[in-house]
Design an enzyme around this catalytic site. Structure first.
Site: not given
Length: 483
Positions: A123, A154, A224-226, A282
């Site tokens: 992201h 992500d 902002g740590n992303s 499954g």
């Protein structure tokens, strides 16, 4: 930079922010703690800070065609043939072009190799037209390109053209212990090169439908740590900080990181195949404890012989578990010798596997332990490698229809839409469960048929025909490019 998942607990919101990953080298021993201090974290900060970068992403202004409703369109239809700007007989729906604003966002990333590979969150880079990476050590800026990205985990892999970069050391997240001291490293709230301390609060947390088997920490994590790093006391990467659990959007002591065991596999898949290879066991199910509690609330007394493991509520047709003979009511207790007490642990193990891998599964049936070796499959129900192709623009997962579907619907072929996660299919309104039979008059019997149809599409348009699960026929027109 931030998304919110509702209904995880009543009146509480899960704010997803974002963080990142790493590589392998030899390390020195961390110094002993100073007198009166529980642990010395200065060594970890010194080792990890040079490897964490600042990422700026820019989405340029674009012209888009949007539909809007005019409630008076049909009531006051224009008798002068559109002379006054009104259309006729289109149920009040009109189109117009709008100019989207230029947008910029910031996040963090981690250098995982000296030649310029950097891991961040999907992201952070999703939809970006421009990416700029700024190094911590000398503030030098580089333009970056996206090598590959994966929405489910992500994670994203980007690259800059540079040499001799300070790559971080990657530790095995499977060895992380609850209570262990950690640092979160990143660029929160515009405060570059920030470290915060805490401990590992829990492992194998299942958070929503996306990333699973996460490390929980109370180290302060904010917007902002992303893409930033979660490191141990030796400065080694153990996780990619990815989410905070908060009512306000700011840290309140619950942060979550994607383990490096999952990250390593995602990076390897992106480099080798261009897309993440997902292995599916499954089944559908839940923690045994959750199932037993739910049954007790209904007044049913349940004794499965254990309160730990995964209760199998459904075995997916044509899946790996079905082929191995698992049944509804079985309880999975271990995979390849690793105990599985809760669903997050099962998802963590599966995230490290690929279609075609063989695993030994131990399970209980009528309280008796059994063991079976099964071959894992992909979402299409086979063991083929799924390579990145133009079909990704569609934003769907498909698989060939099963024999029971063929019999029920009286058809001999088709592709069932398993998931619509976005992209051109969602824009066209194609629903989950729709069975695609032809694309541009070409029969769809396999995933390769769909890939070829996208590649060969004339005028960048797909005319899709098929059936709804009820048997009703339908069709859609999918435009592969924006108008």
């Amino acid at each position: 930079m931030k998304k919110i998942v509702k209904n995880l607990l009543p009146a509480v919101y899960l704010v997803v922010i974002a963080f990142s990953a790493a590589s392998c080298n030899k390390t020195q021993a961390a110094p002993a703690a100073a007198p009166g201090q529980p642990v010395d974290l200065t060594y970890a900060a010194e080792k990890s800070l040079p490897s964490v970068v600042y990422i700026k992403s820019v989405i340029n202004s674009k012209t888009q065609t949007v539909e809007y409703s005019d409630p008076f369109e049909d009531f006051f239809s224009d008798p002068f043939g559109g002379f006054f700007g009104r259309g006729q007989g289109n149920n009040g729906t009109r189109k117009r072009q709008v100019q989207t604003p230029k947008r910029a966002a910031a996040g963090s990333g981690v250098i995982i190799s000296a030649d310029g590979y950097i891991v961040t969150n999907n992201h952070v880079v999703d939809g970006a037209d421009e990416l700029t990476v700024t190094l911590n050590e000398n503030s030098k800026e580089y333009s970056a390109r996206i090598i590959g990205a994966d929405k489910t985990t992500d994670l994203a892999l980007i690259k800059i053209d540079a040499k001799d970069l300070p790559a971080i050391v990657i530790a095995n997240s499977d060895n992380v212990k609850i209570g262990e001291w950690v640092l979160a490293v990143g660029n929160p709230l515009g405060l570059n090169n920030t470290v915060t301390a805490g401990i590992v609060s829990a492992k194998a947390r299942q958070m929503g439908e996306g990333v699973a088997s996460m490390i929980q920490t109370d180290a302060a994590i904010n917007q902002g740590n992303s893409g930033g790093a979660l490191v141990n006391t030796r400065g080694e990467l153990i996780g990619i900080n990815a989410m905070i659990y908060s009512q306000t959007g700011s840290n309140i002591g619950y942060g979550f990181a994607i383990p490096t065991a999952i990250m390593n596999k995602v990076v390897e898949d992106i480099k080798k195949y261009g897309a993440v290879q997902r292995a599916m066991i499954g089944i559908k199910g839940s923690d045994v404890s959750m199932y037993v509690d739910a049954e007790k609330e209904k007044g049913n007394e349940i004794d499965l012989g254990t309160m730990e493991g995964i209760y199998v509520a459904e075995v997916v047709e044509d899946g790996a578990a079905a082929a191995a003979g698992l049944q509804k009511g079985d309880v999975i207790t271990s995979i390849d010798g690793q105990k599985v007490k809760k669903f997050g642990e099962l998802q963590g193990i599966m995230a490290q596997k690929r279609p075609g891998d063989k695993v030994t599964v131990k399970y209980l049936r009528n309280k008796k332990e059994k063991s079976v070796t099964m071959t894992l499959k992909n979402e299409q129900g086979n063991t083929k490698v799924v390579k990145n192709a133009d079909v990704d623009i569609l934003g769907i997962d498909v698989r060939p229809i099963t024999d029971s579907q063929k019999k029920q619907l009286e058809i001999s072929y088709g592709l069932e839409v398993l998931k619509v996660s976005g992209g051109k299919m969602k824009e066209a309104g194609v629903p989950k469960g729709f069975i695609i039979q032809t694309v541009n008059d070409q029969p769809m019997r396999s995933f390769d048929d769909l890939q070829n149809a996208v590649k060969d599409a004339k005028d960048q348009m797909l005319v899709i025909k098929g059936l709804y699960p009820t048997g009703k026929r339908g069709g859609f027109v999918v435009y592969l490019q924006n108008e």
